[in-house]
Design a protein around this motif. Structure first.
Motif, PDB file in Angstrom:
ATOM      1  N   ARG A   1       5.938 -17.600 -11.901  1.00  0.00           N
ATOM      2  CA  ARG A   1       5.343 -16.271 -11.656  1.00  0.00           C
ATOM      3  C   ARG A   1       5.967 -15.604 -10.432  1.00  0.00           C
ATOM      4  O   ARG A   1       6.276 -14.419 -10.450  1.00  0.00           O
ATOM      5  CB  ARG A   1       3.828 -16.385 -11.485  1.00  0.00           C
ATOM      6  N   GLN A   2       6.153 -16.375  -9.364  1.00  0.00           N
ATOM      7  CA  GLN A   2       6.747 -15.819  -8.152  1.00  0.00           C
ATOM      8  C   GLN A   2       8.181 -15.364  -8.403  1.00  0.00           C
ATOM      9  O   GLN A   2       8.586 -14.294  -7.953  1.00  0.00           O
ATOM     10  CB  GLN A   2       6.709 -16.834  -7.018  1.00  0.00           C
ATOM     11  N   ALA A   3       8.931 -16.154  -9.114  1.00  0.00           N
ATOM     12  CA  ALA A   3      10.320 -15.786  -9.427  1.00  0.00           C
ATOM     13  C   ALA A   3      10.351 -14.537 -10.295  1.00  0.00           C
ATOM     14  O   ALA A   3      11.187 -13.648 -10.094  1.00  0.00           O
ATOM     15  CB  ALA A   3      11.030 -16.945 -10.134  1.00  0.00           C
ATOM     16  N   THR A   4       9.430 -14.455 -11.263  1.00  0.00           N
ATOM     17  CA  THR A   4       9.362 -13.276 -12.129  1.00  0.00           C
ATOM     18  C   THR A   4       9.030 -12.038 -11.312  1.00  0.00           C
ATOM     19  O   THR A   4       9.621 -10.973 -11.506  1.00  0.00           O
ATOM     20  CB  THR A   4       8.303 -13.482 -13.230  1.00  0.00           C
ATOM     21  N   SER A   5       8.103 -12.177 -10.365  1.00  0.00           N
ATOM     22  CA  SER A   5       7.742 -11.043  -9.505  1.00  0.00           C
ATOM     23  C   SER A   5       8.918 -10.602  -8.659  1.00  0.00           C
ATOM     24  O   SER A   5       9.174  -9.408  -8.499  1.00  0.00           O
ATOM     25  CB  SER A   5       6.574 -11.425  -8.594  1.00  0.00           C
ATOM     26  N   ARG A   6       9.656 -11.546  -8.103  1.00  0.00           N
ATOM     27  CA  ARG A   6      10.827 -11.199  -7.291  1.00  0.00           C
ATOM     28  C   ARG A   6      11.866 -10.469  -8.126  1.00  0.00           C
ATOM     29  O   ARG A   6      12.439  -9.468  -7.689  1.00  0.00           O
ATOM     30  CB  ARG A   6      11.450 -12.467  -6.686  1.00  0.00           C
ATOM     31  N   LYS A   7      12.105 -10.963  -9.328  1.00  0.00           N
ATOM     32  CA  LYS A   7      13.099 -10.314 -10.202  1.00  0.00           C
ATOM     33  C   LYS A   7      12.652  -8.915 -10.584  1.00  0.00           C
ATOM     34  O   LYS A   7      13.445  -7.987 -10.589  1.00  0.00           O
ATOM     35  CB  LYS A   7      13.348 -11.152 -11.456  1.00  0.00           C
ATOM     36  N   ALA A   8      11.367  -8.747 -10.889  1.00  0.00           N
ATOM     37  CA  ALA A   8      10.852  -7.423 -11.261  1.00  0.00           C
ATOM     38  C   ALA A   8      10.935  -6.476 -10.084  1.00  0.00           C
ATOM     39  O   ALA A   8      11.247  -5.289 -10.241  1.00  0.00           O
ATOM     40  CB  ALA A   8       9.416  -7.541 -11.761  1.00  0.00           C
TER      41      ALA A   8
ATOM     42  N   VAL B   1      13.117  -6.541  -7.583  1.00  0.00           N
ATOM     43  CA  VAL B   1      14.522  -6.185  -7.393  1.00  0.00           C
ATOM     44  C   VAL B   1      14.942  -5.142  -8.417  1.00  0.00           C
ATOM     45  O   VAL B   1      15.588  -4.153  -8.091  1.00  0.00           O
ATOM     46  CB  VAL B   1      15.437  -7.428  -7.473  1.00  0.00           C
ATOM     47  N   LEU B   2      14.539  -5.312  -9.657  1.00  0.00           N
ATOM     48  CA  LEU B   2      14.890  -4.360 -10.696  1.00  0.00           C
ATOM     49  C   LEU B   2      14.231  -3.012 -10.445  1.00  0.00           C
ATOM     50  O   LEU B   2      14.816  -1.962 -10.676  1.00  0.00           O
ATOM     51  CB  LEU B   2      14.485  -4.891 -12.080  1.00  0.00           C
ATOM     52  N   GLY B   3      12.999  -3.035  -9.932  1.00  0.00           N
ATOM     53  CA  GLY B   3      12.292  -1.790  -9.667  1.00  0.00           C
ATOM     54  C   GLY B   3      12.897  -1.015  -8.509  1.00  0.00           C
ATOM     55  O   GLY B   3      12.882   0.212  -8.485  1.00  0.00           O
ATOM     56  N   ILE B   4      13.467  -1.704  -7.550  1.00  0.00           N
ATOM     57  CA  ILE B   4      14.061  -1.054  -6.385  1.00  0.00           C
ATOM     58  C   ILE B   4      15.402  -0.418  -6.736  1.00  0.00           C
ATOM     59  O   ILE B   4      15.735   0.648  -6.232  1.00  0.00           O
ATOM     60  CB  ILE B   4      14.206  -2.039  -5.212  1.00  0.00           C
ATOM     61  N   HIS B   5      16.163  -1.044  -7.595  1.00  0.00           N
ATOM     62  CA  HIS B   5      17.470  -0.502  -7.943  1.00  0.00           C
ATOM     63  C   HIS B   5      17.269   0.843  -8.566  1.00  0.00           C
ATOM     64  O   HIS B   5      17.879   1.765  -8.558  1.00  0.00           O
ATOM     65  CB  HIS B   5      18.211  -1.412  -8.918  1.00  0.00           C
TER      66      HIS B   5
END
Length: 76
Positions: A63-70, A72-76
Motif C-alpha cells: 500500500r505504501q509503495a502504491t501511494s508513493r507511485k501514485a 509521483v505520477l500525480g505530481i508529474h
C-alpha cells in the motif's frame, strides 16, 4: 424465448501470467507430500497460496509503495 449462448454470457477473464520458479528437491518433495495428503489440489495451488500469504503479510508495504507511485505520477 431462445436459450442464451454461453459465449455471449461469459465475462472475459484476464489471462494468468506464467512464471518459472526453481525449487530445490527437498522443498519440492515436501510440497508433493502436502499435495498427496490433500492439503492442496496440485503444486500450482500451493504456489498461489504461498504468494497470496506473502502479499497479505506485506500488504502495508505494498500500500505504501502504491501511494508513493501514485503521488509521483500525480505530481508529474
Amino acid at each position: 424465448m431462445p436459450a442464451r449462448s454461453s459465449t455471449l454470457a461469459a465475462t472475459p477473464r484476464p489471462a494468468d501470467e506464467k512464471i518459472t520458479v526453481n525449487v530445490g528437491h527437498v522443498d519440492l518433495g515436501q510440497i508433493d507430500l502436502l499435495v498427496q495428503d490433500g492439503f492442496y489440489a496440485h503444486r500450482a495451488d500451493f504456489v498461489r497460496t504461498a504468494i497470496r500469504n506473502q502479499l497479505e503479510r506485506h500488504a502495508d508495504a505494498v500500500r505504501q509503495a502504491t501511494s508513493r507511485k501514485a503521488l509521483v505520477l500525480g505530481i508529474h
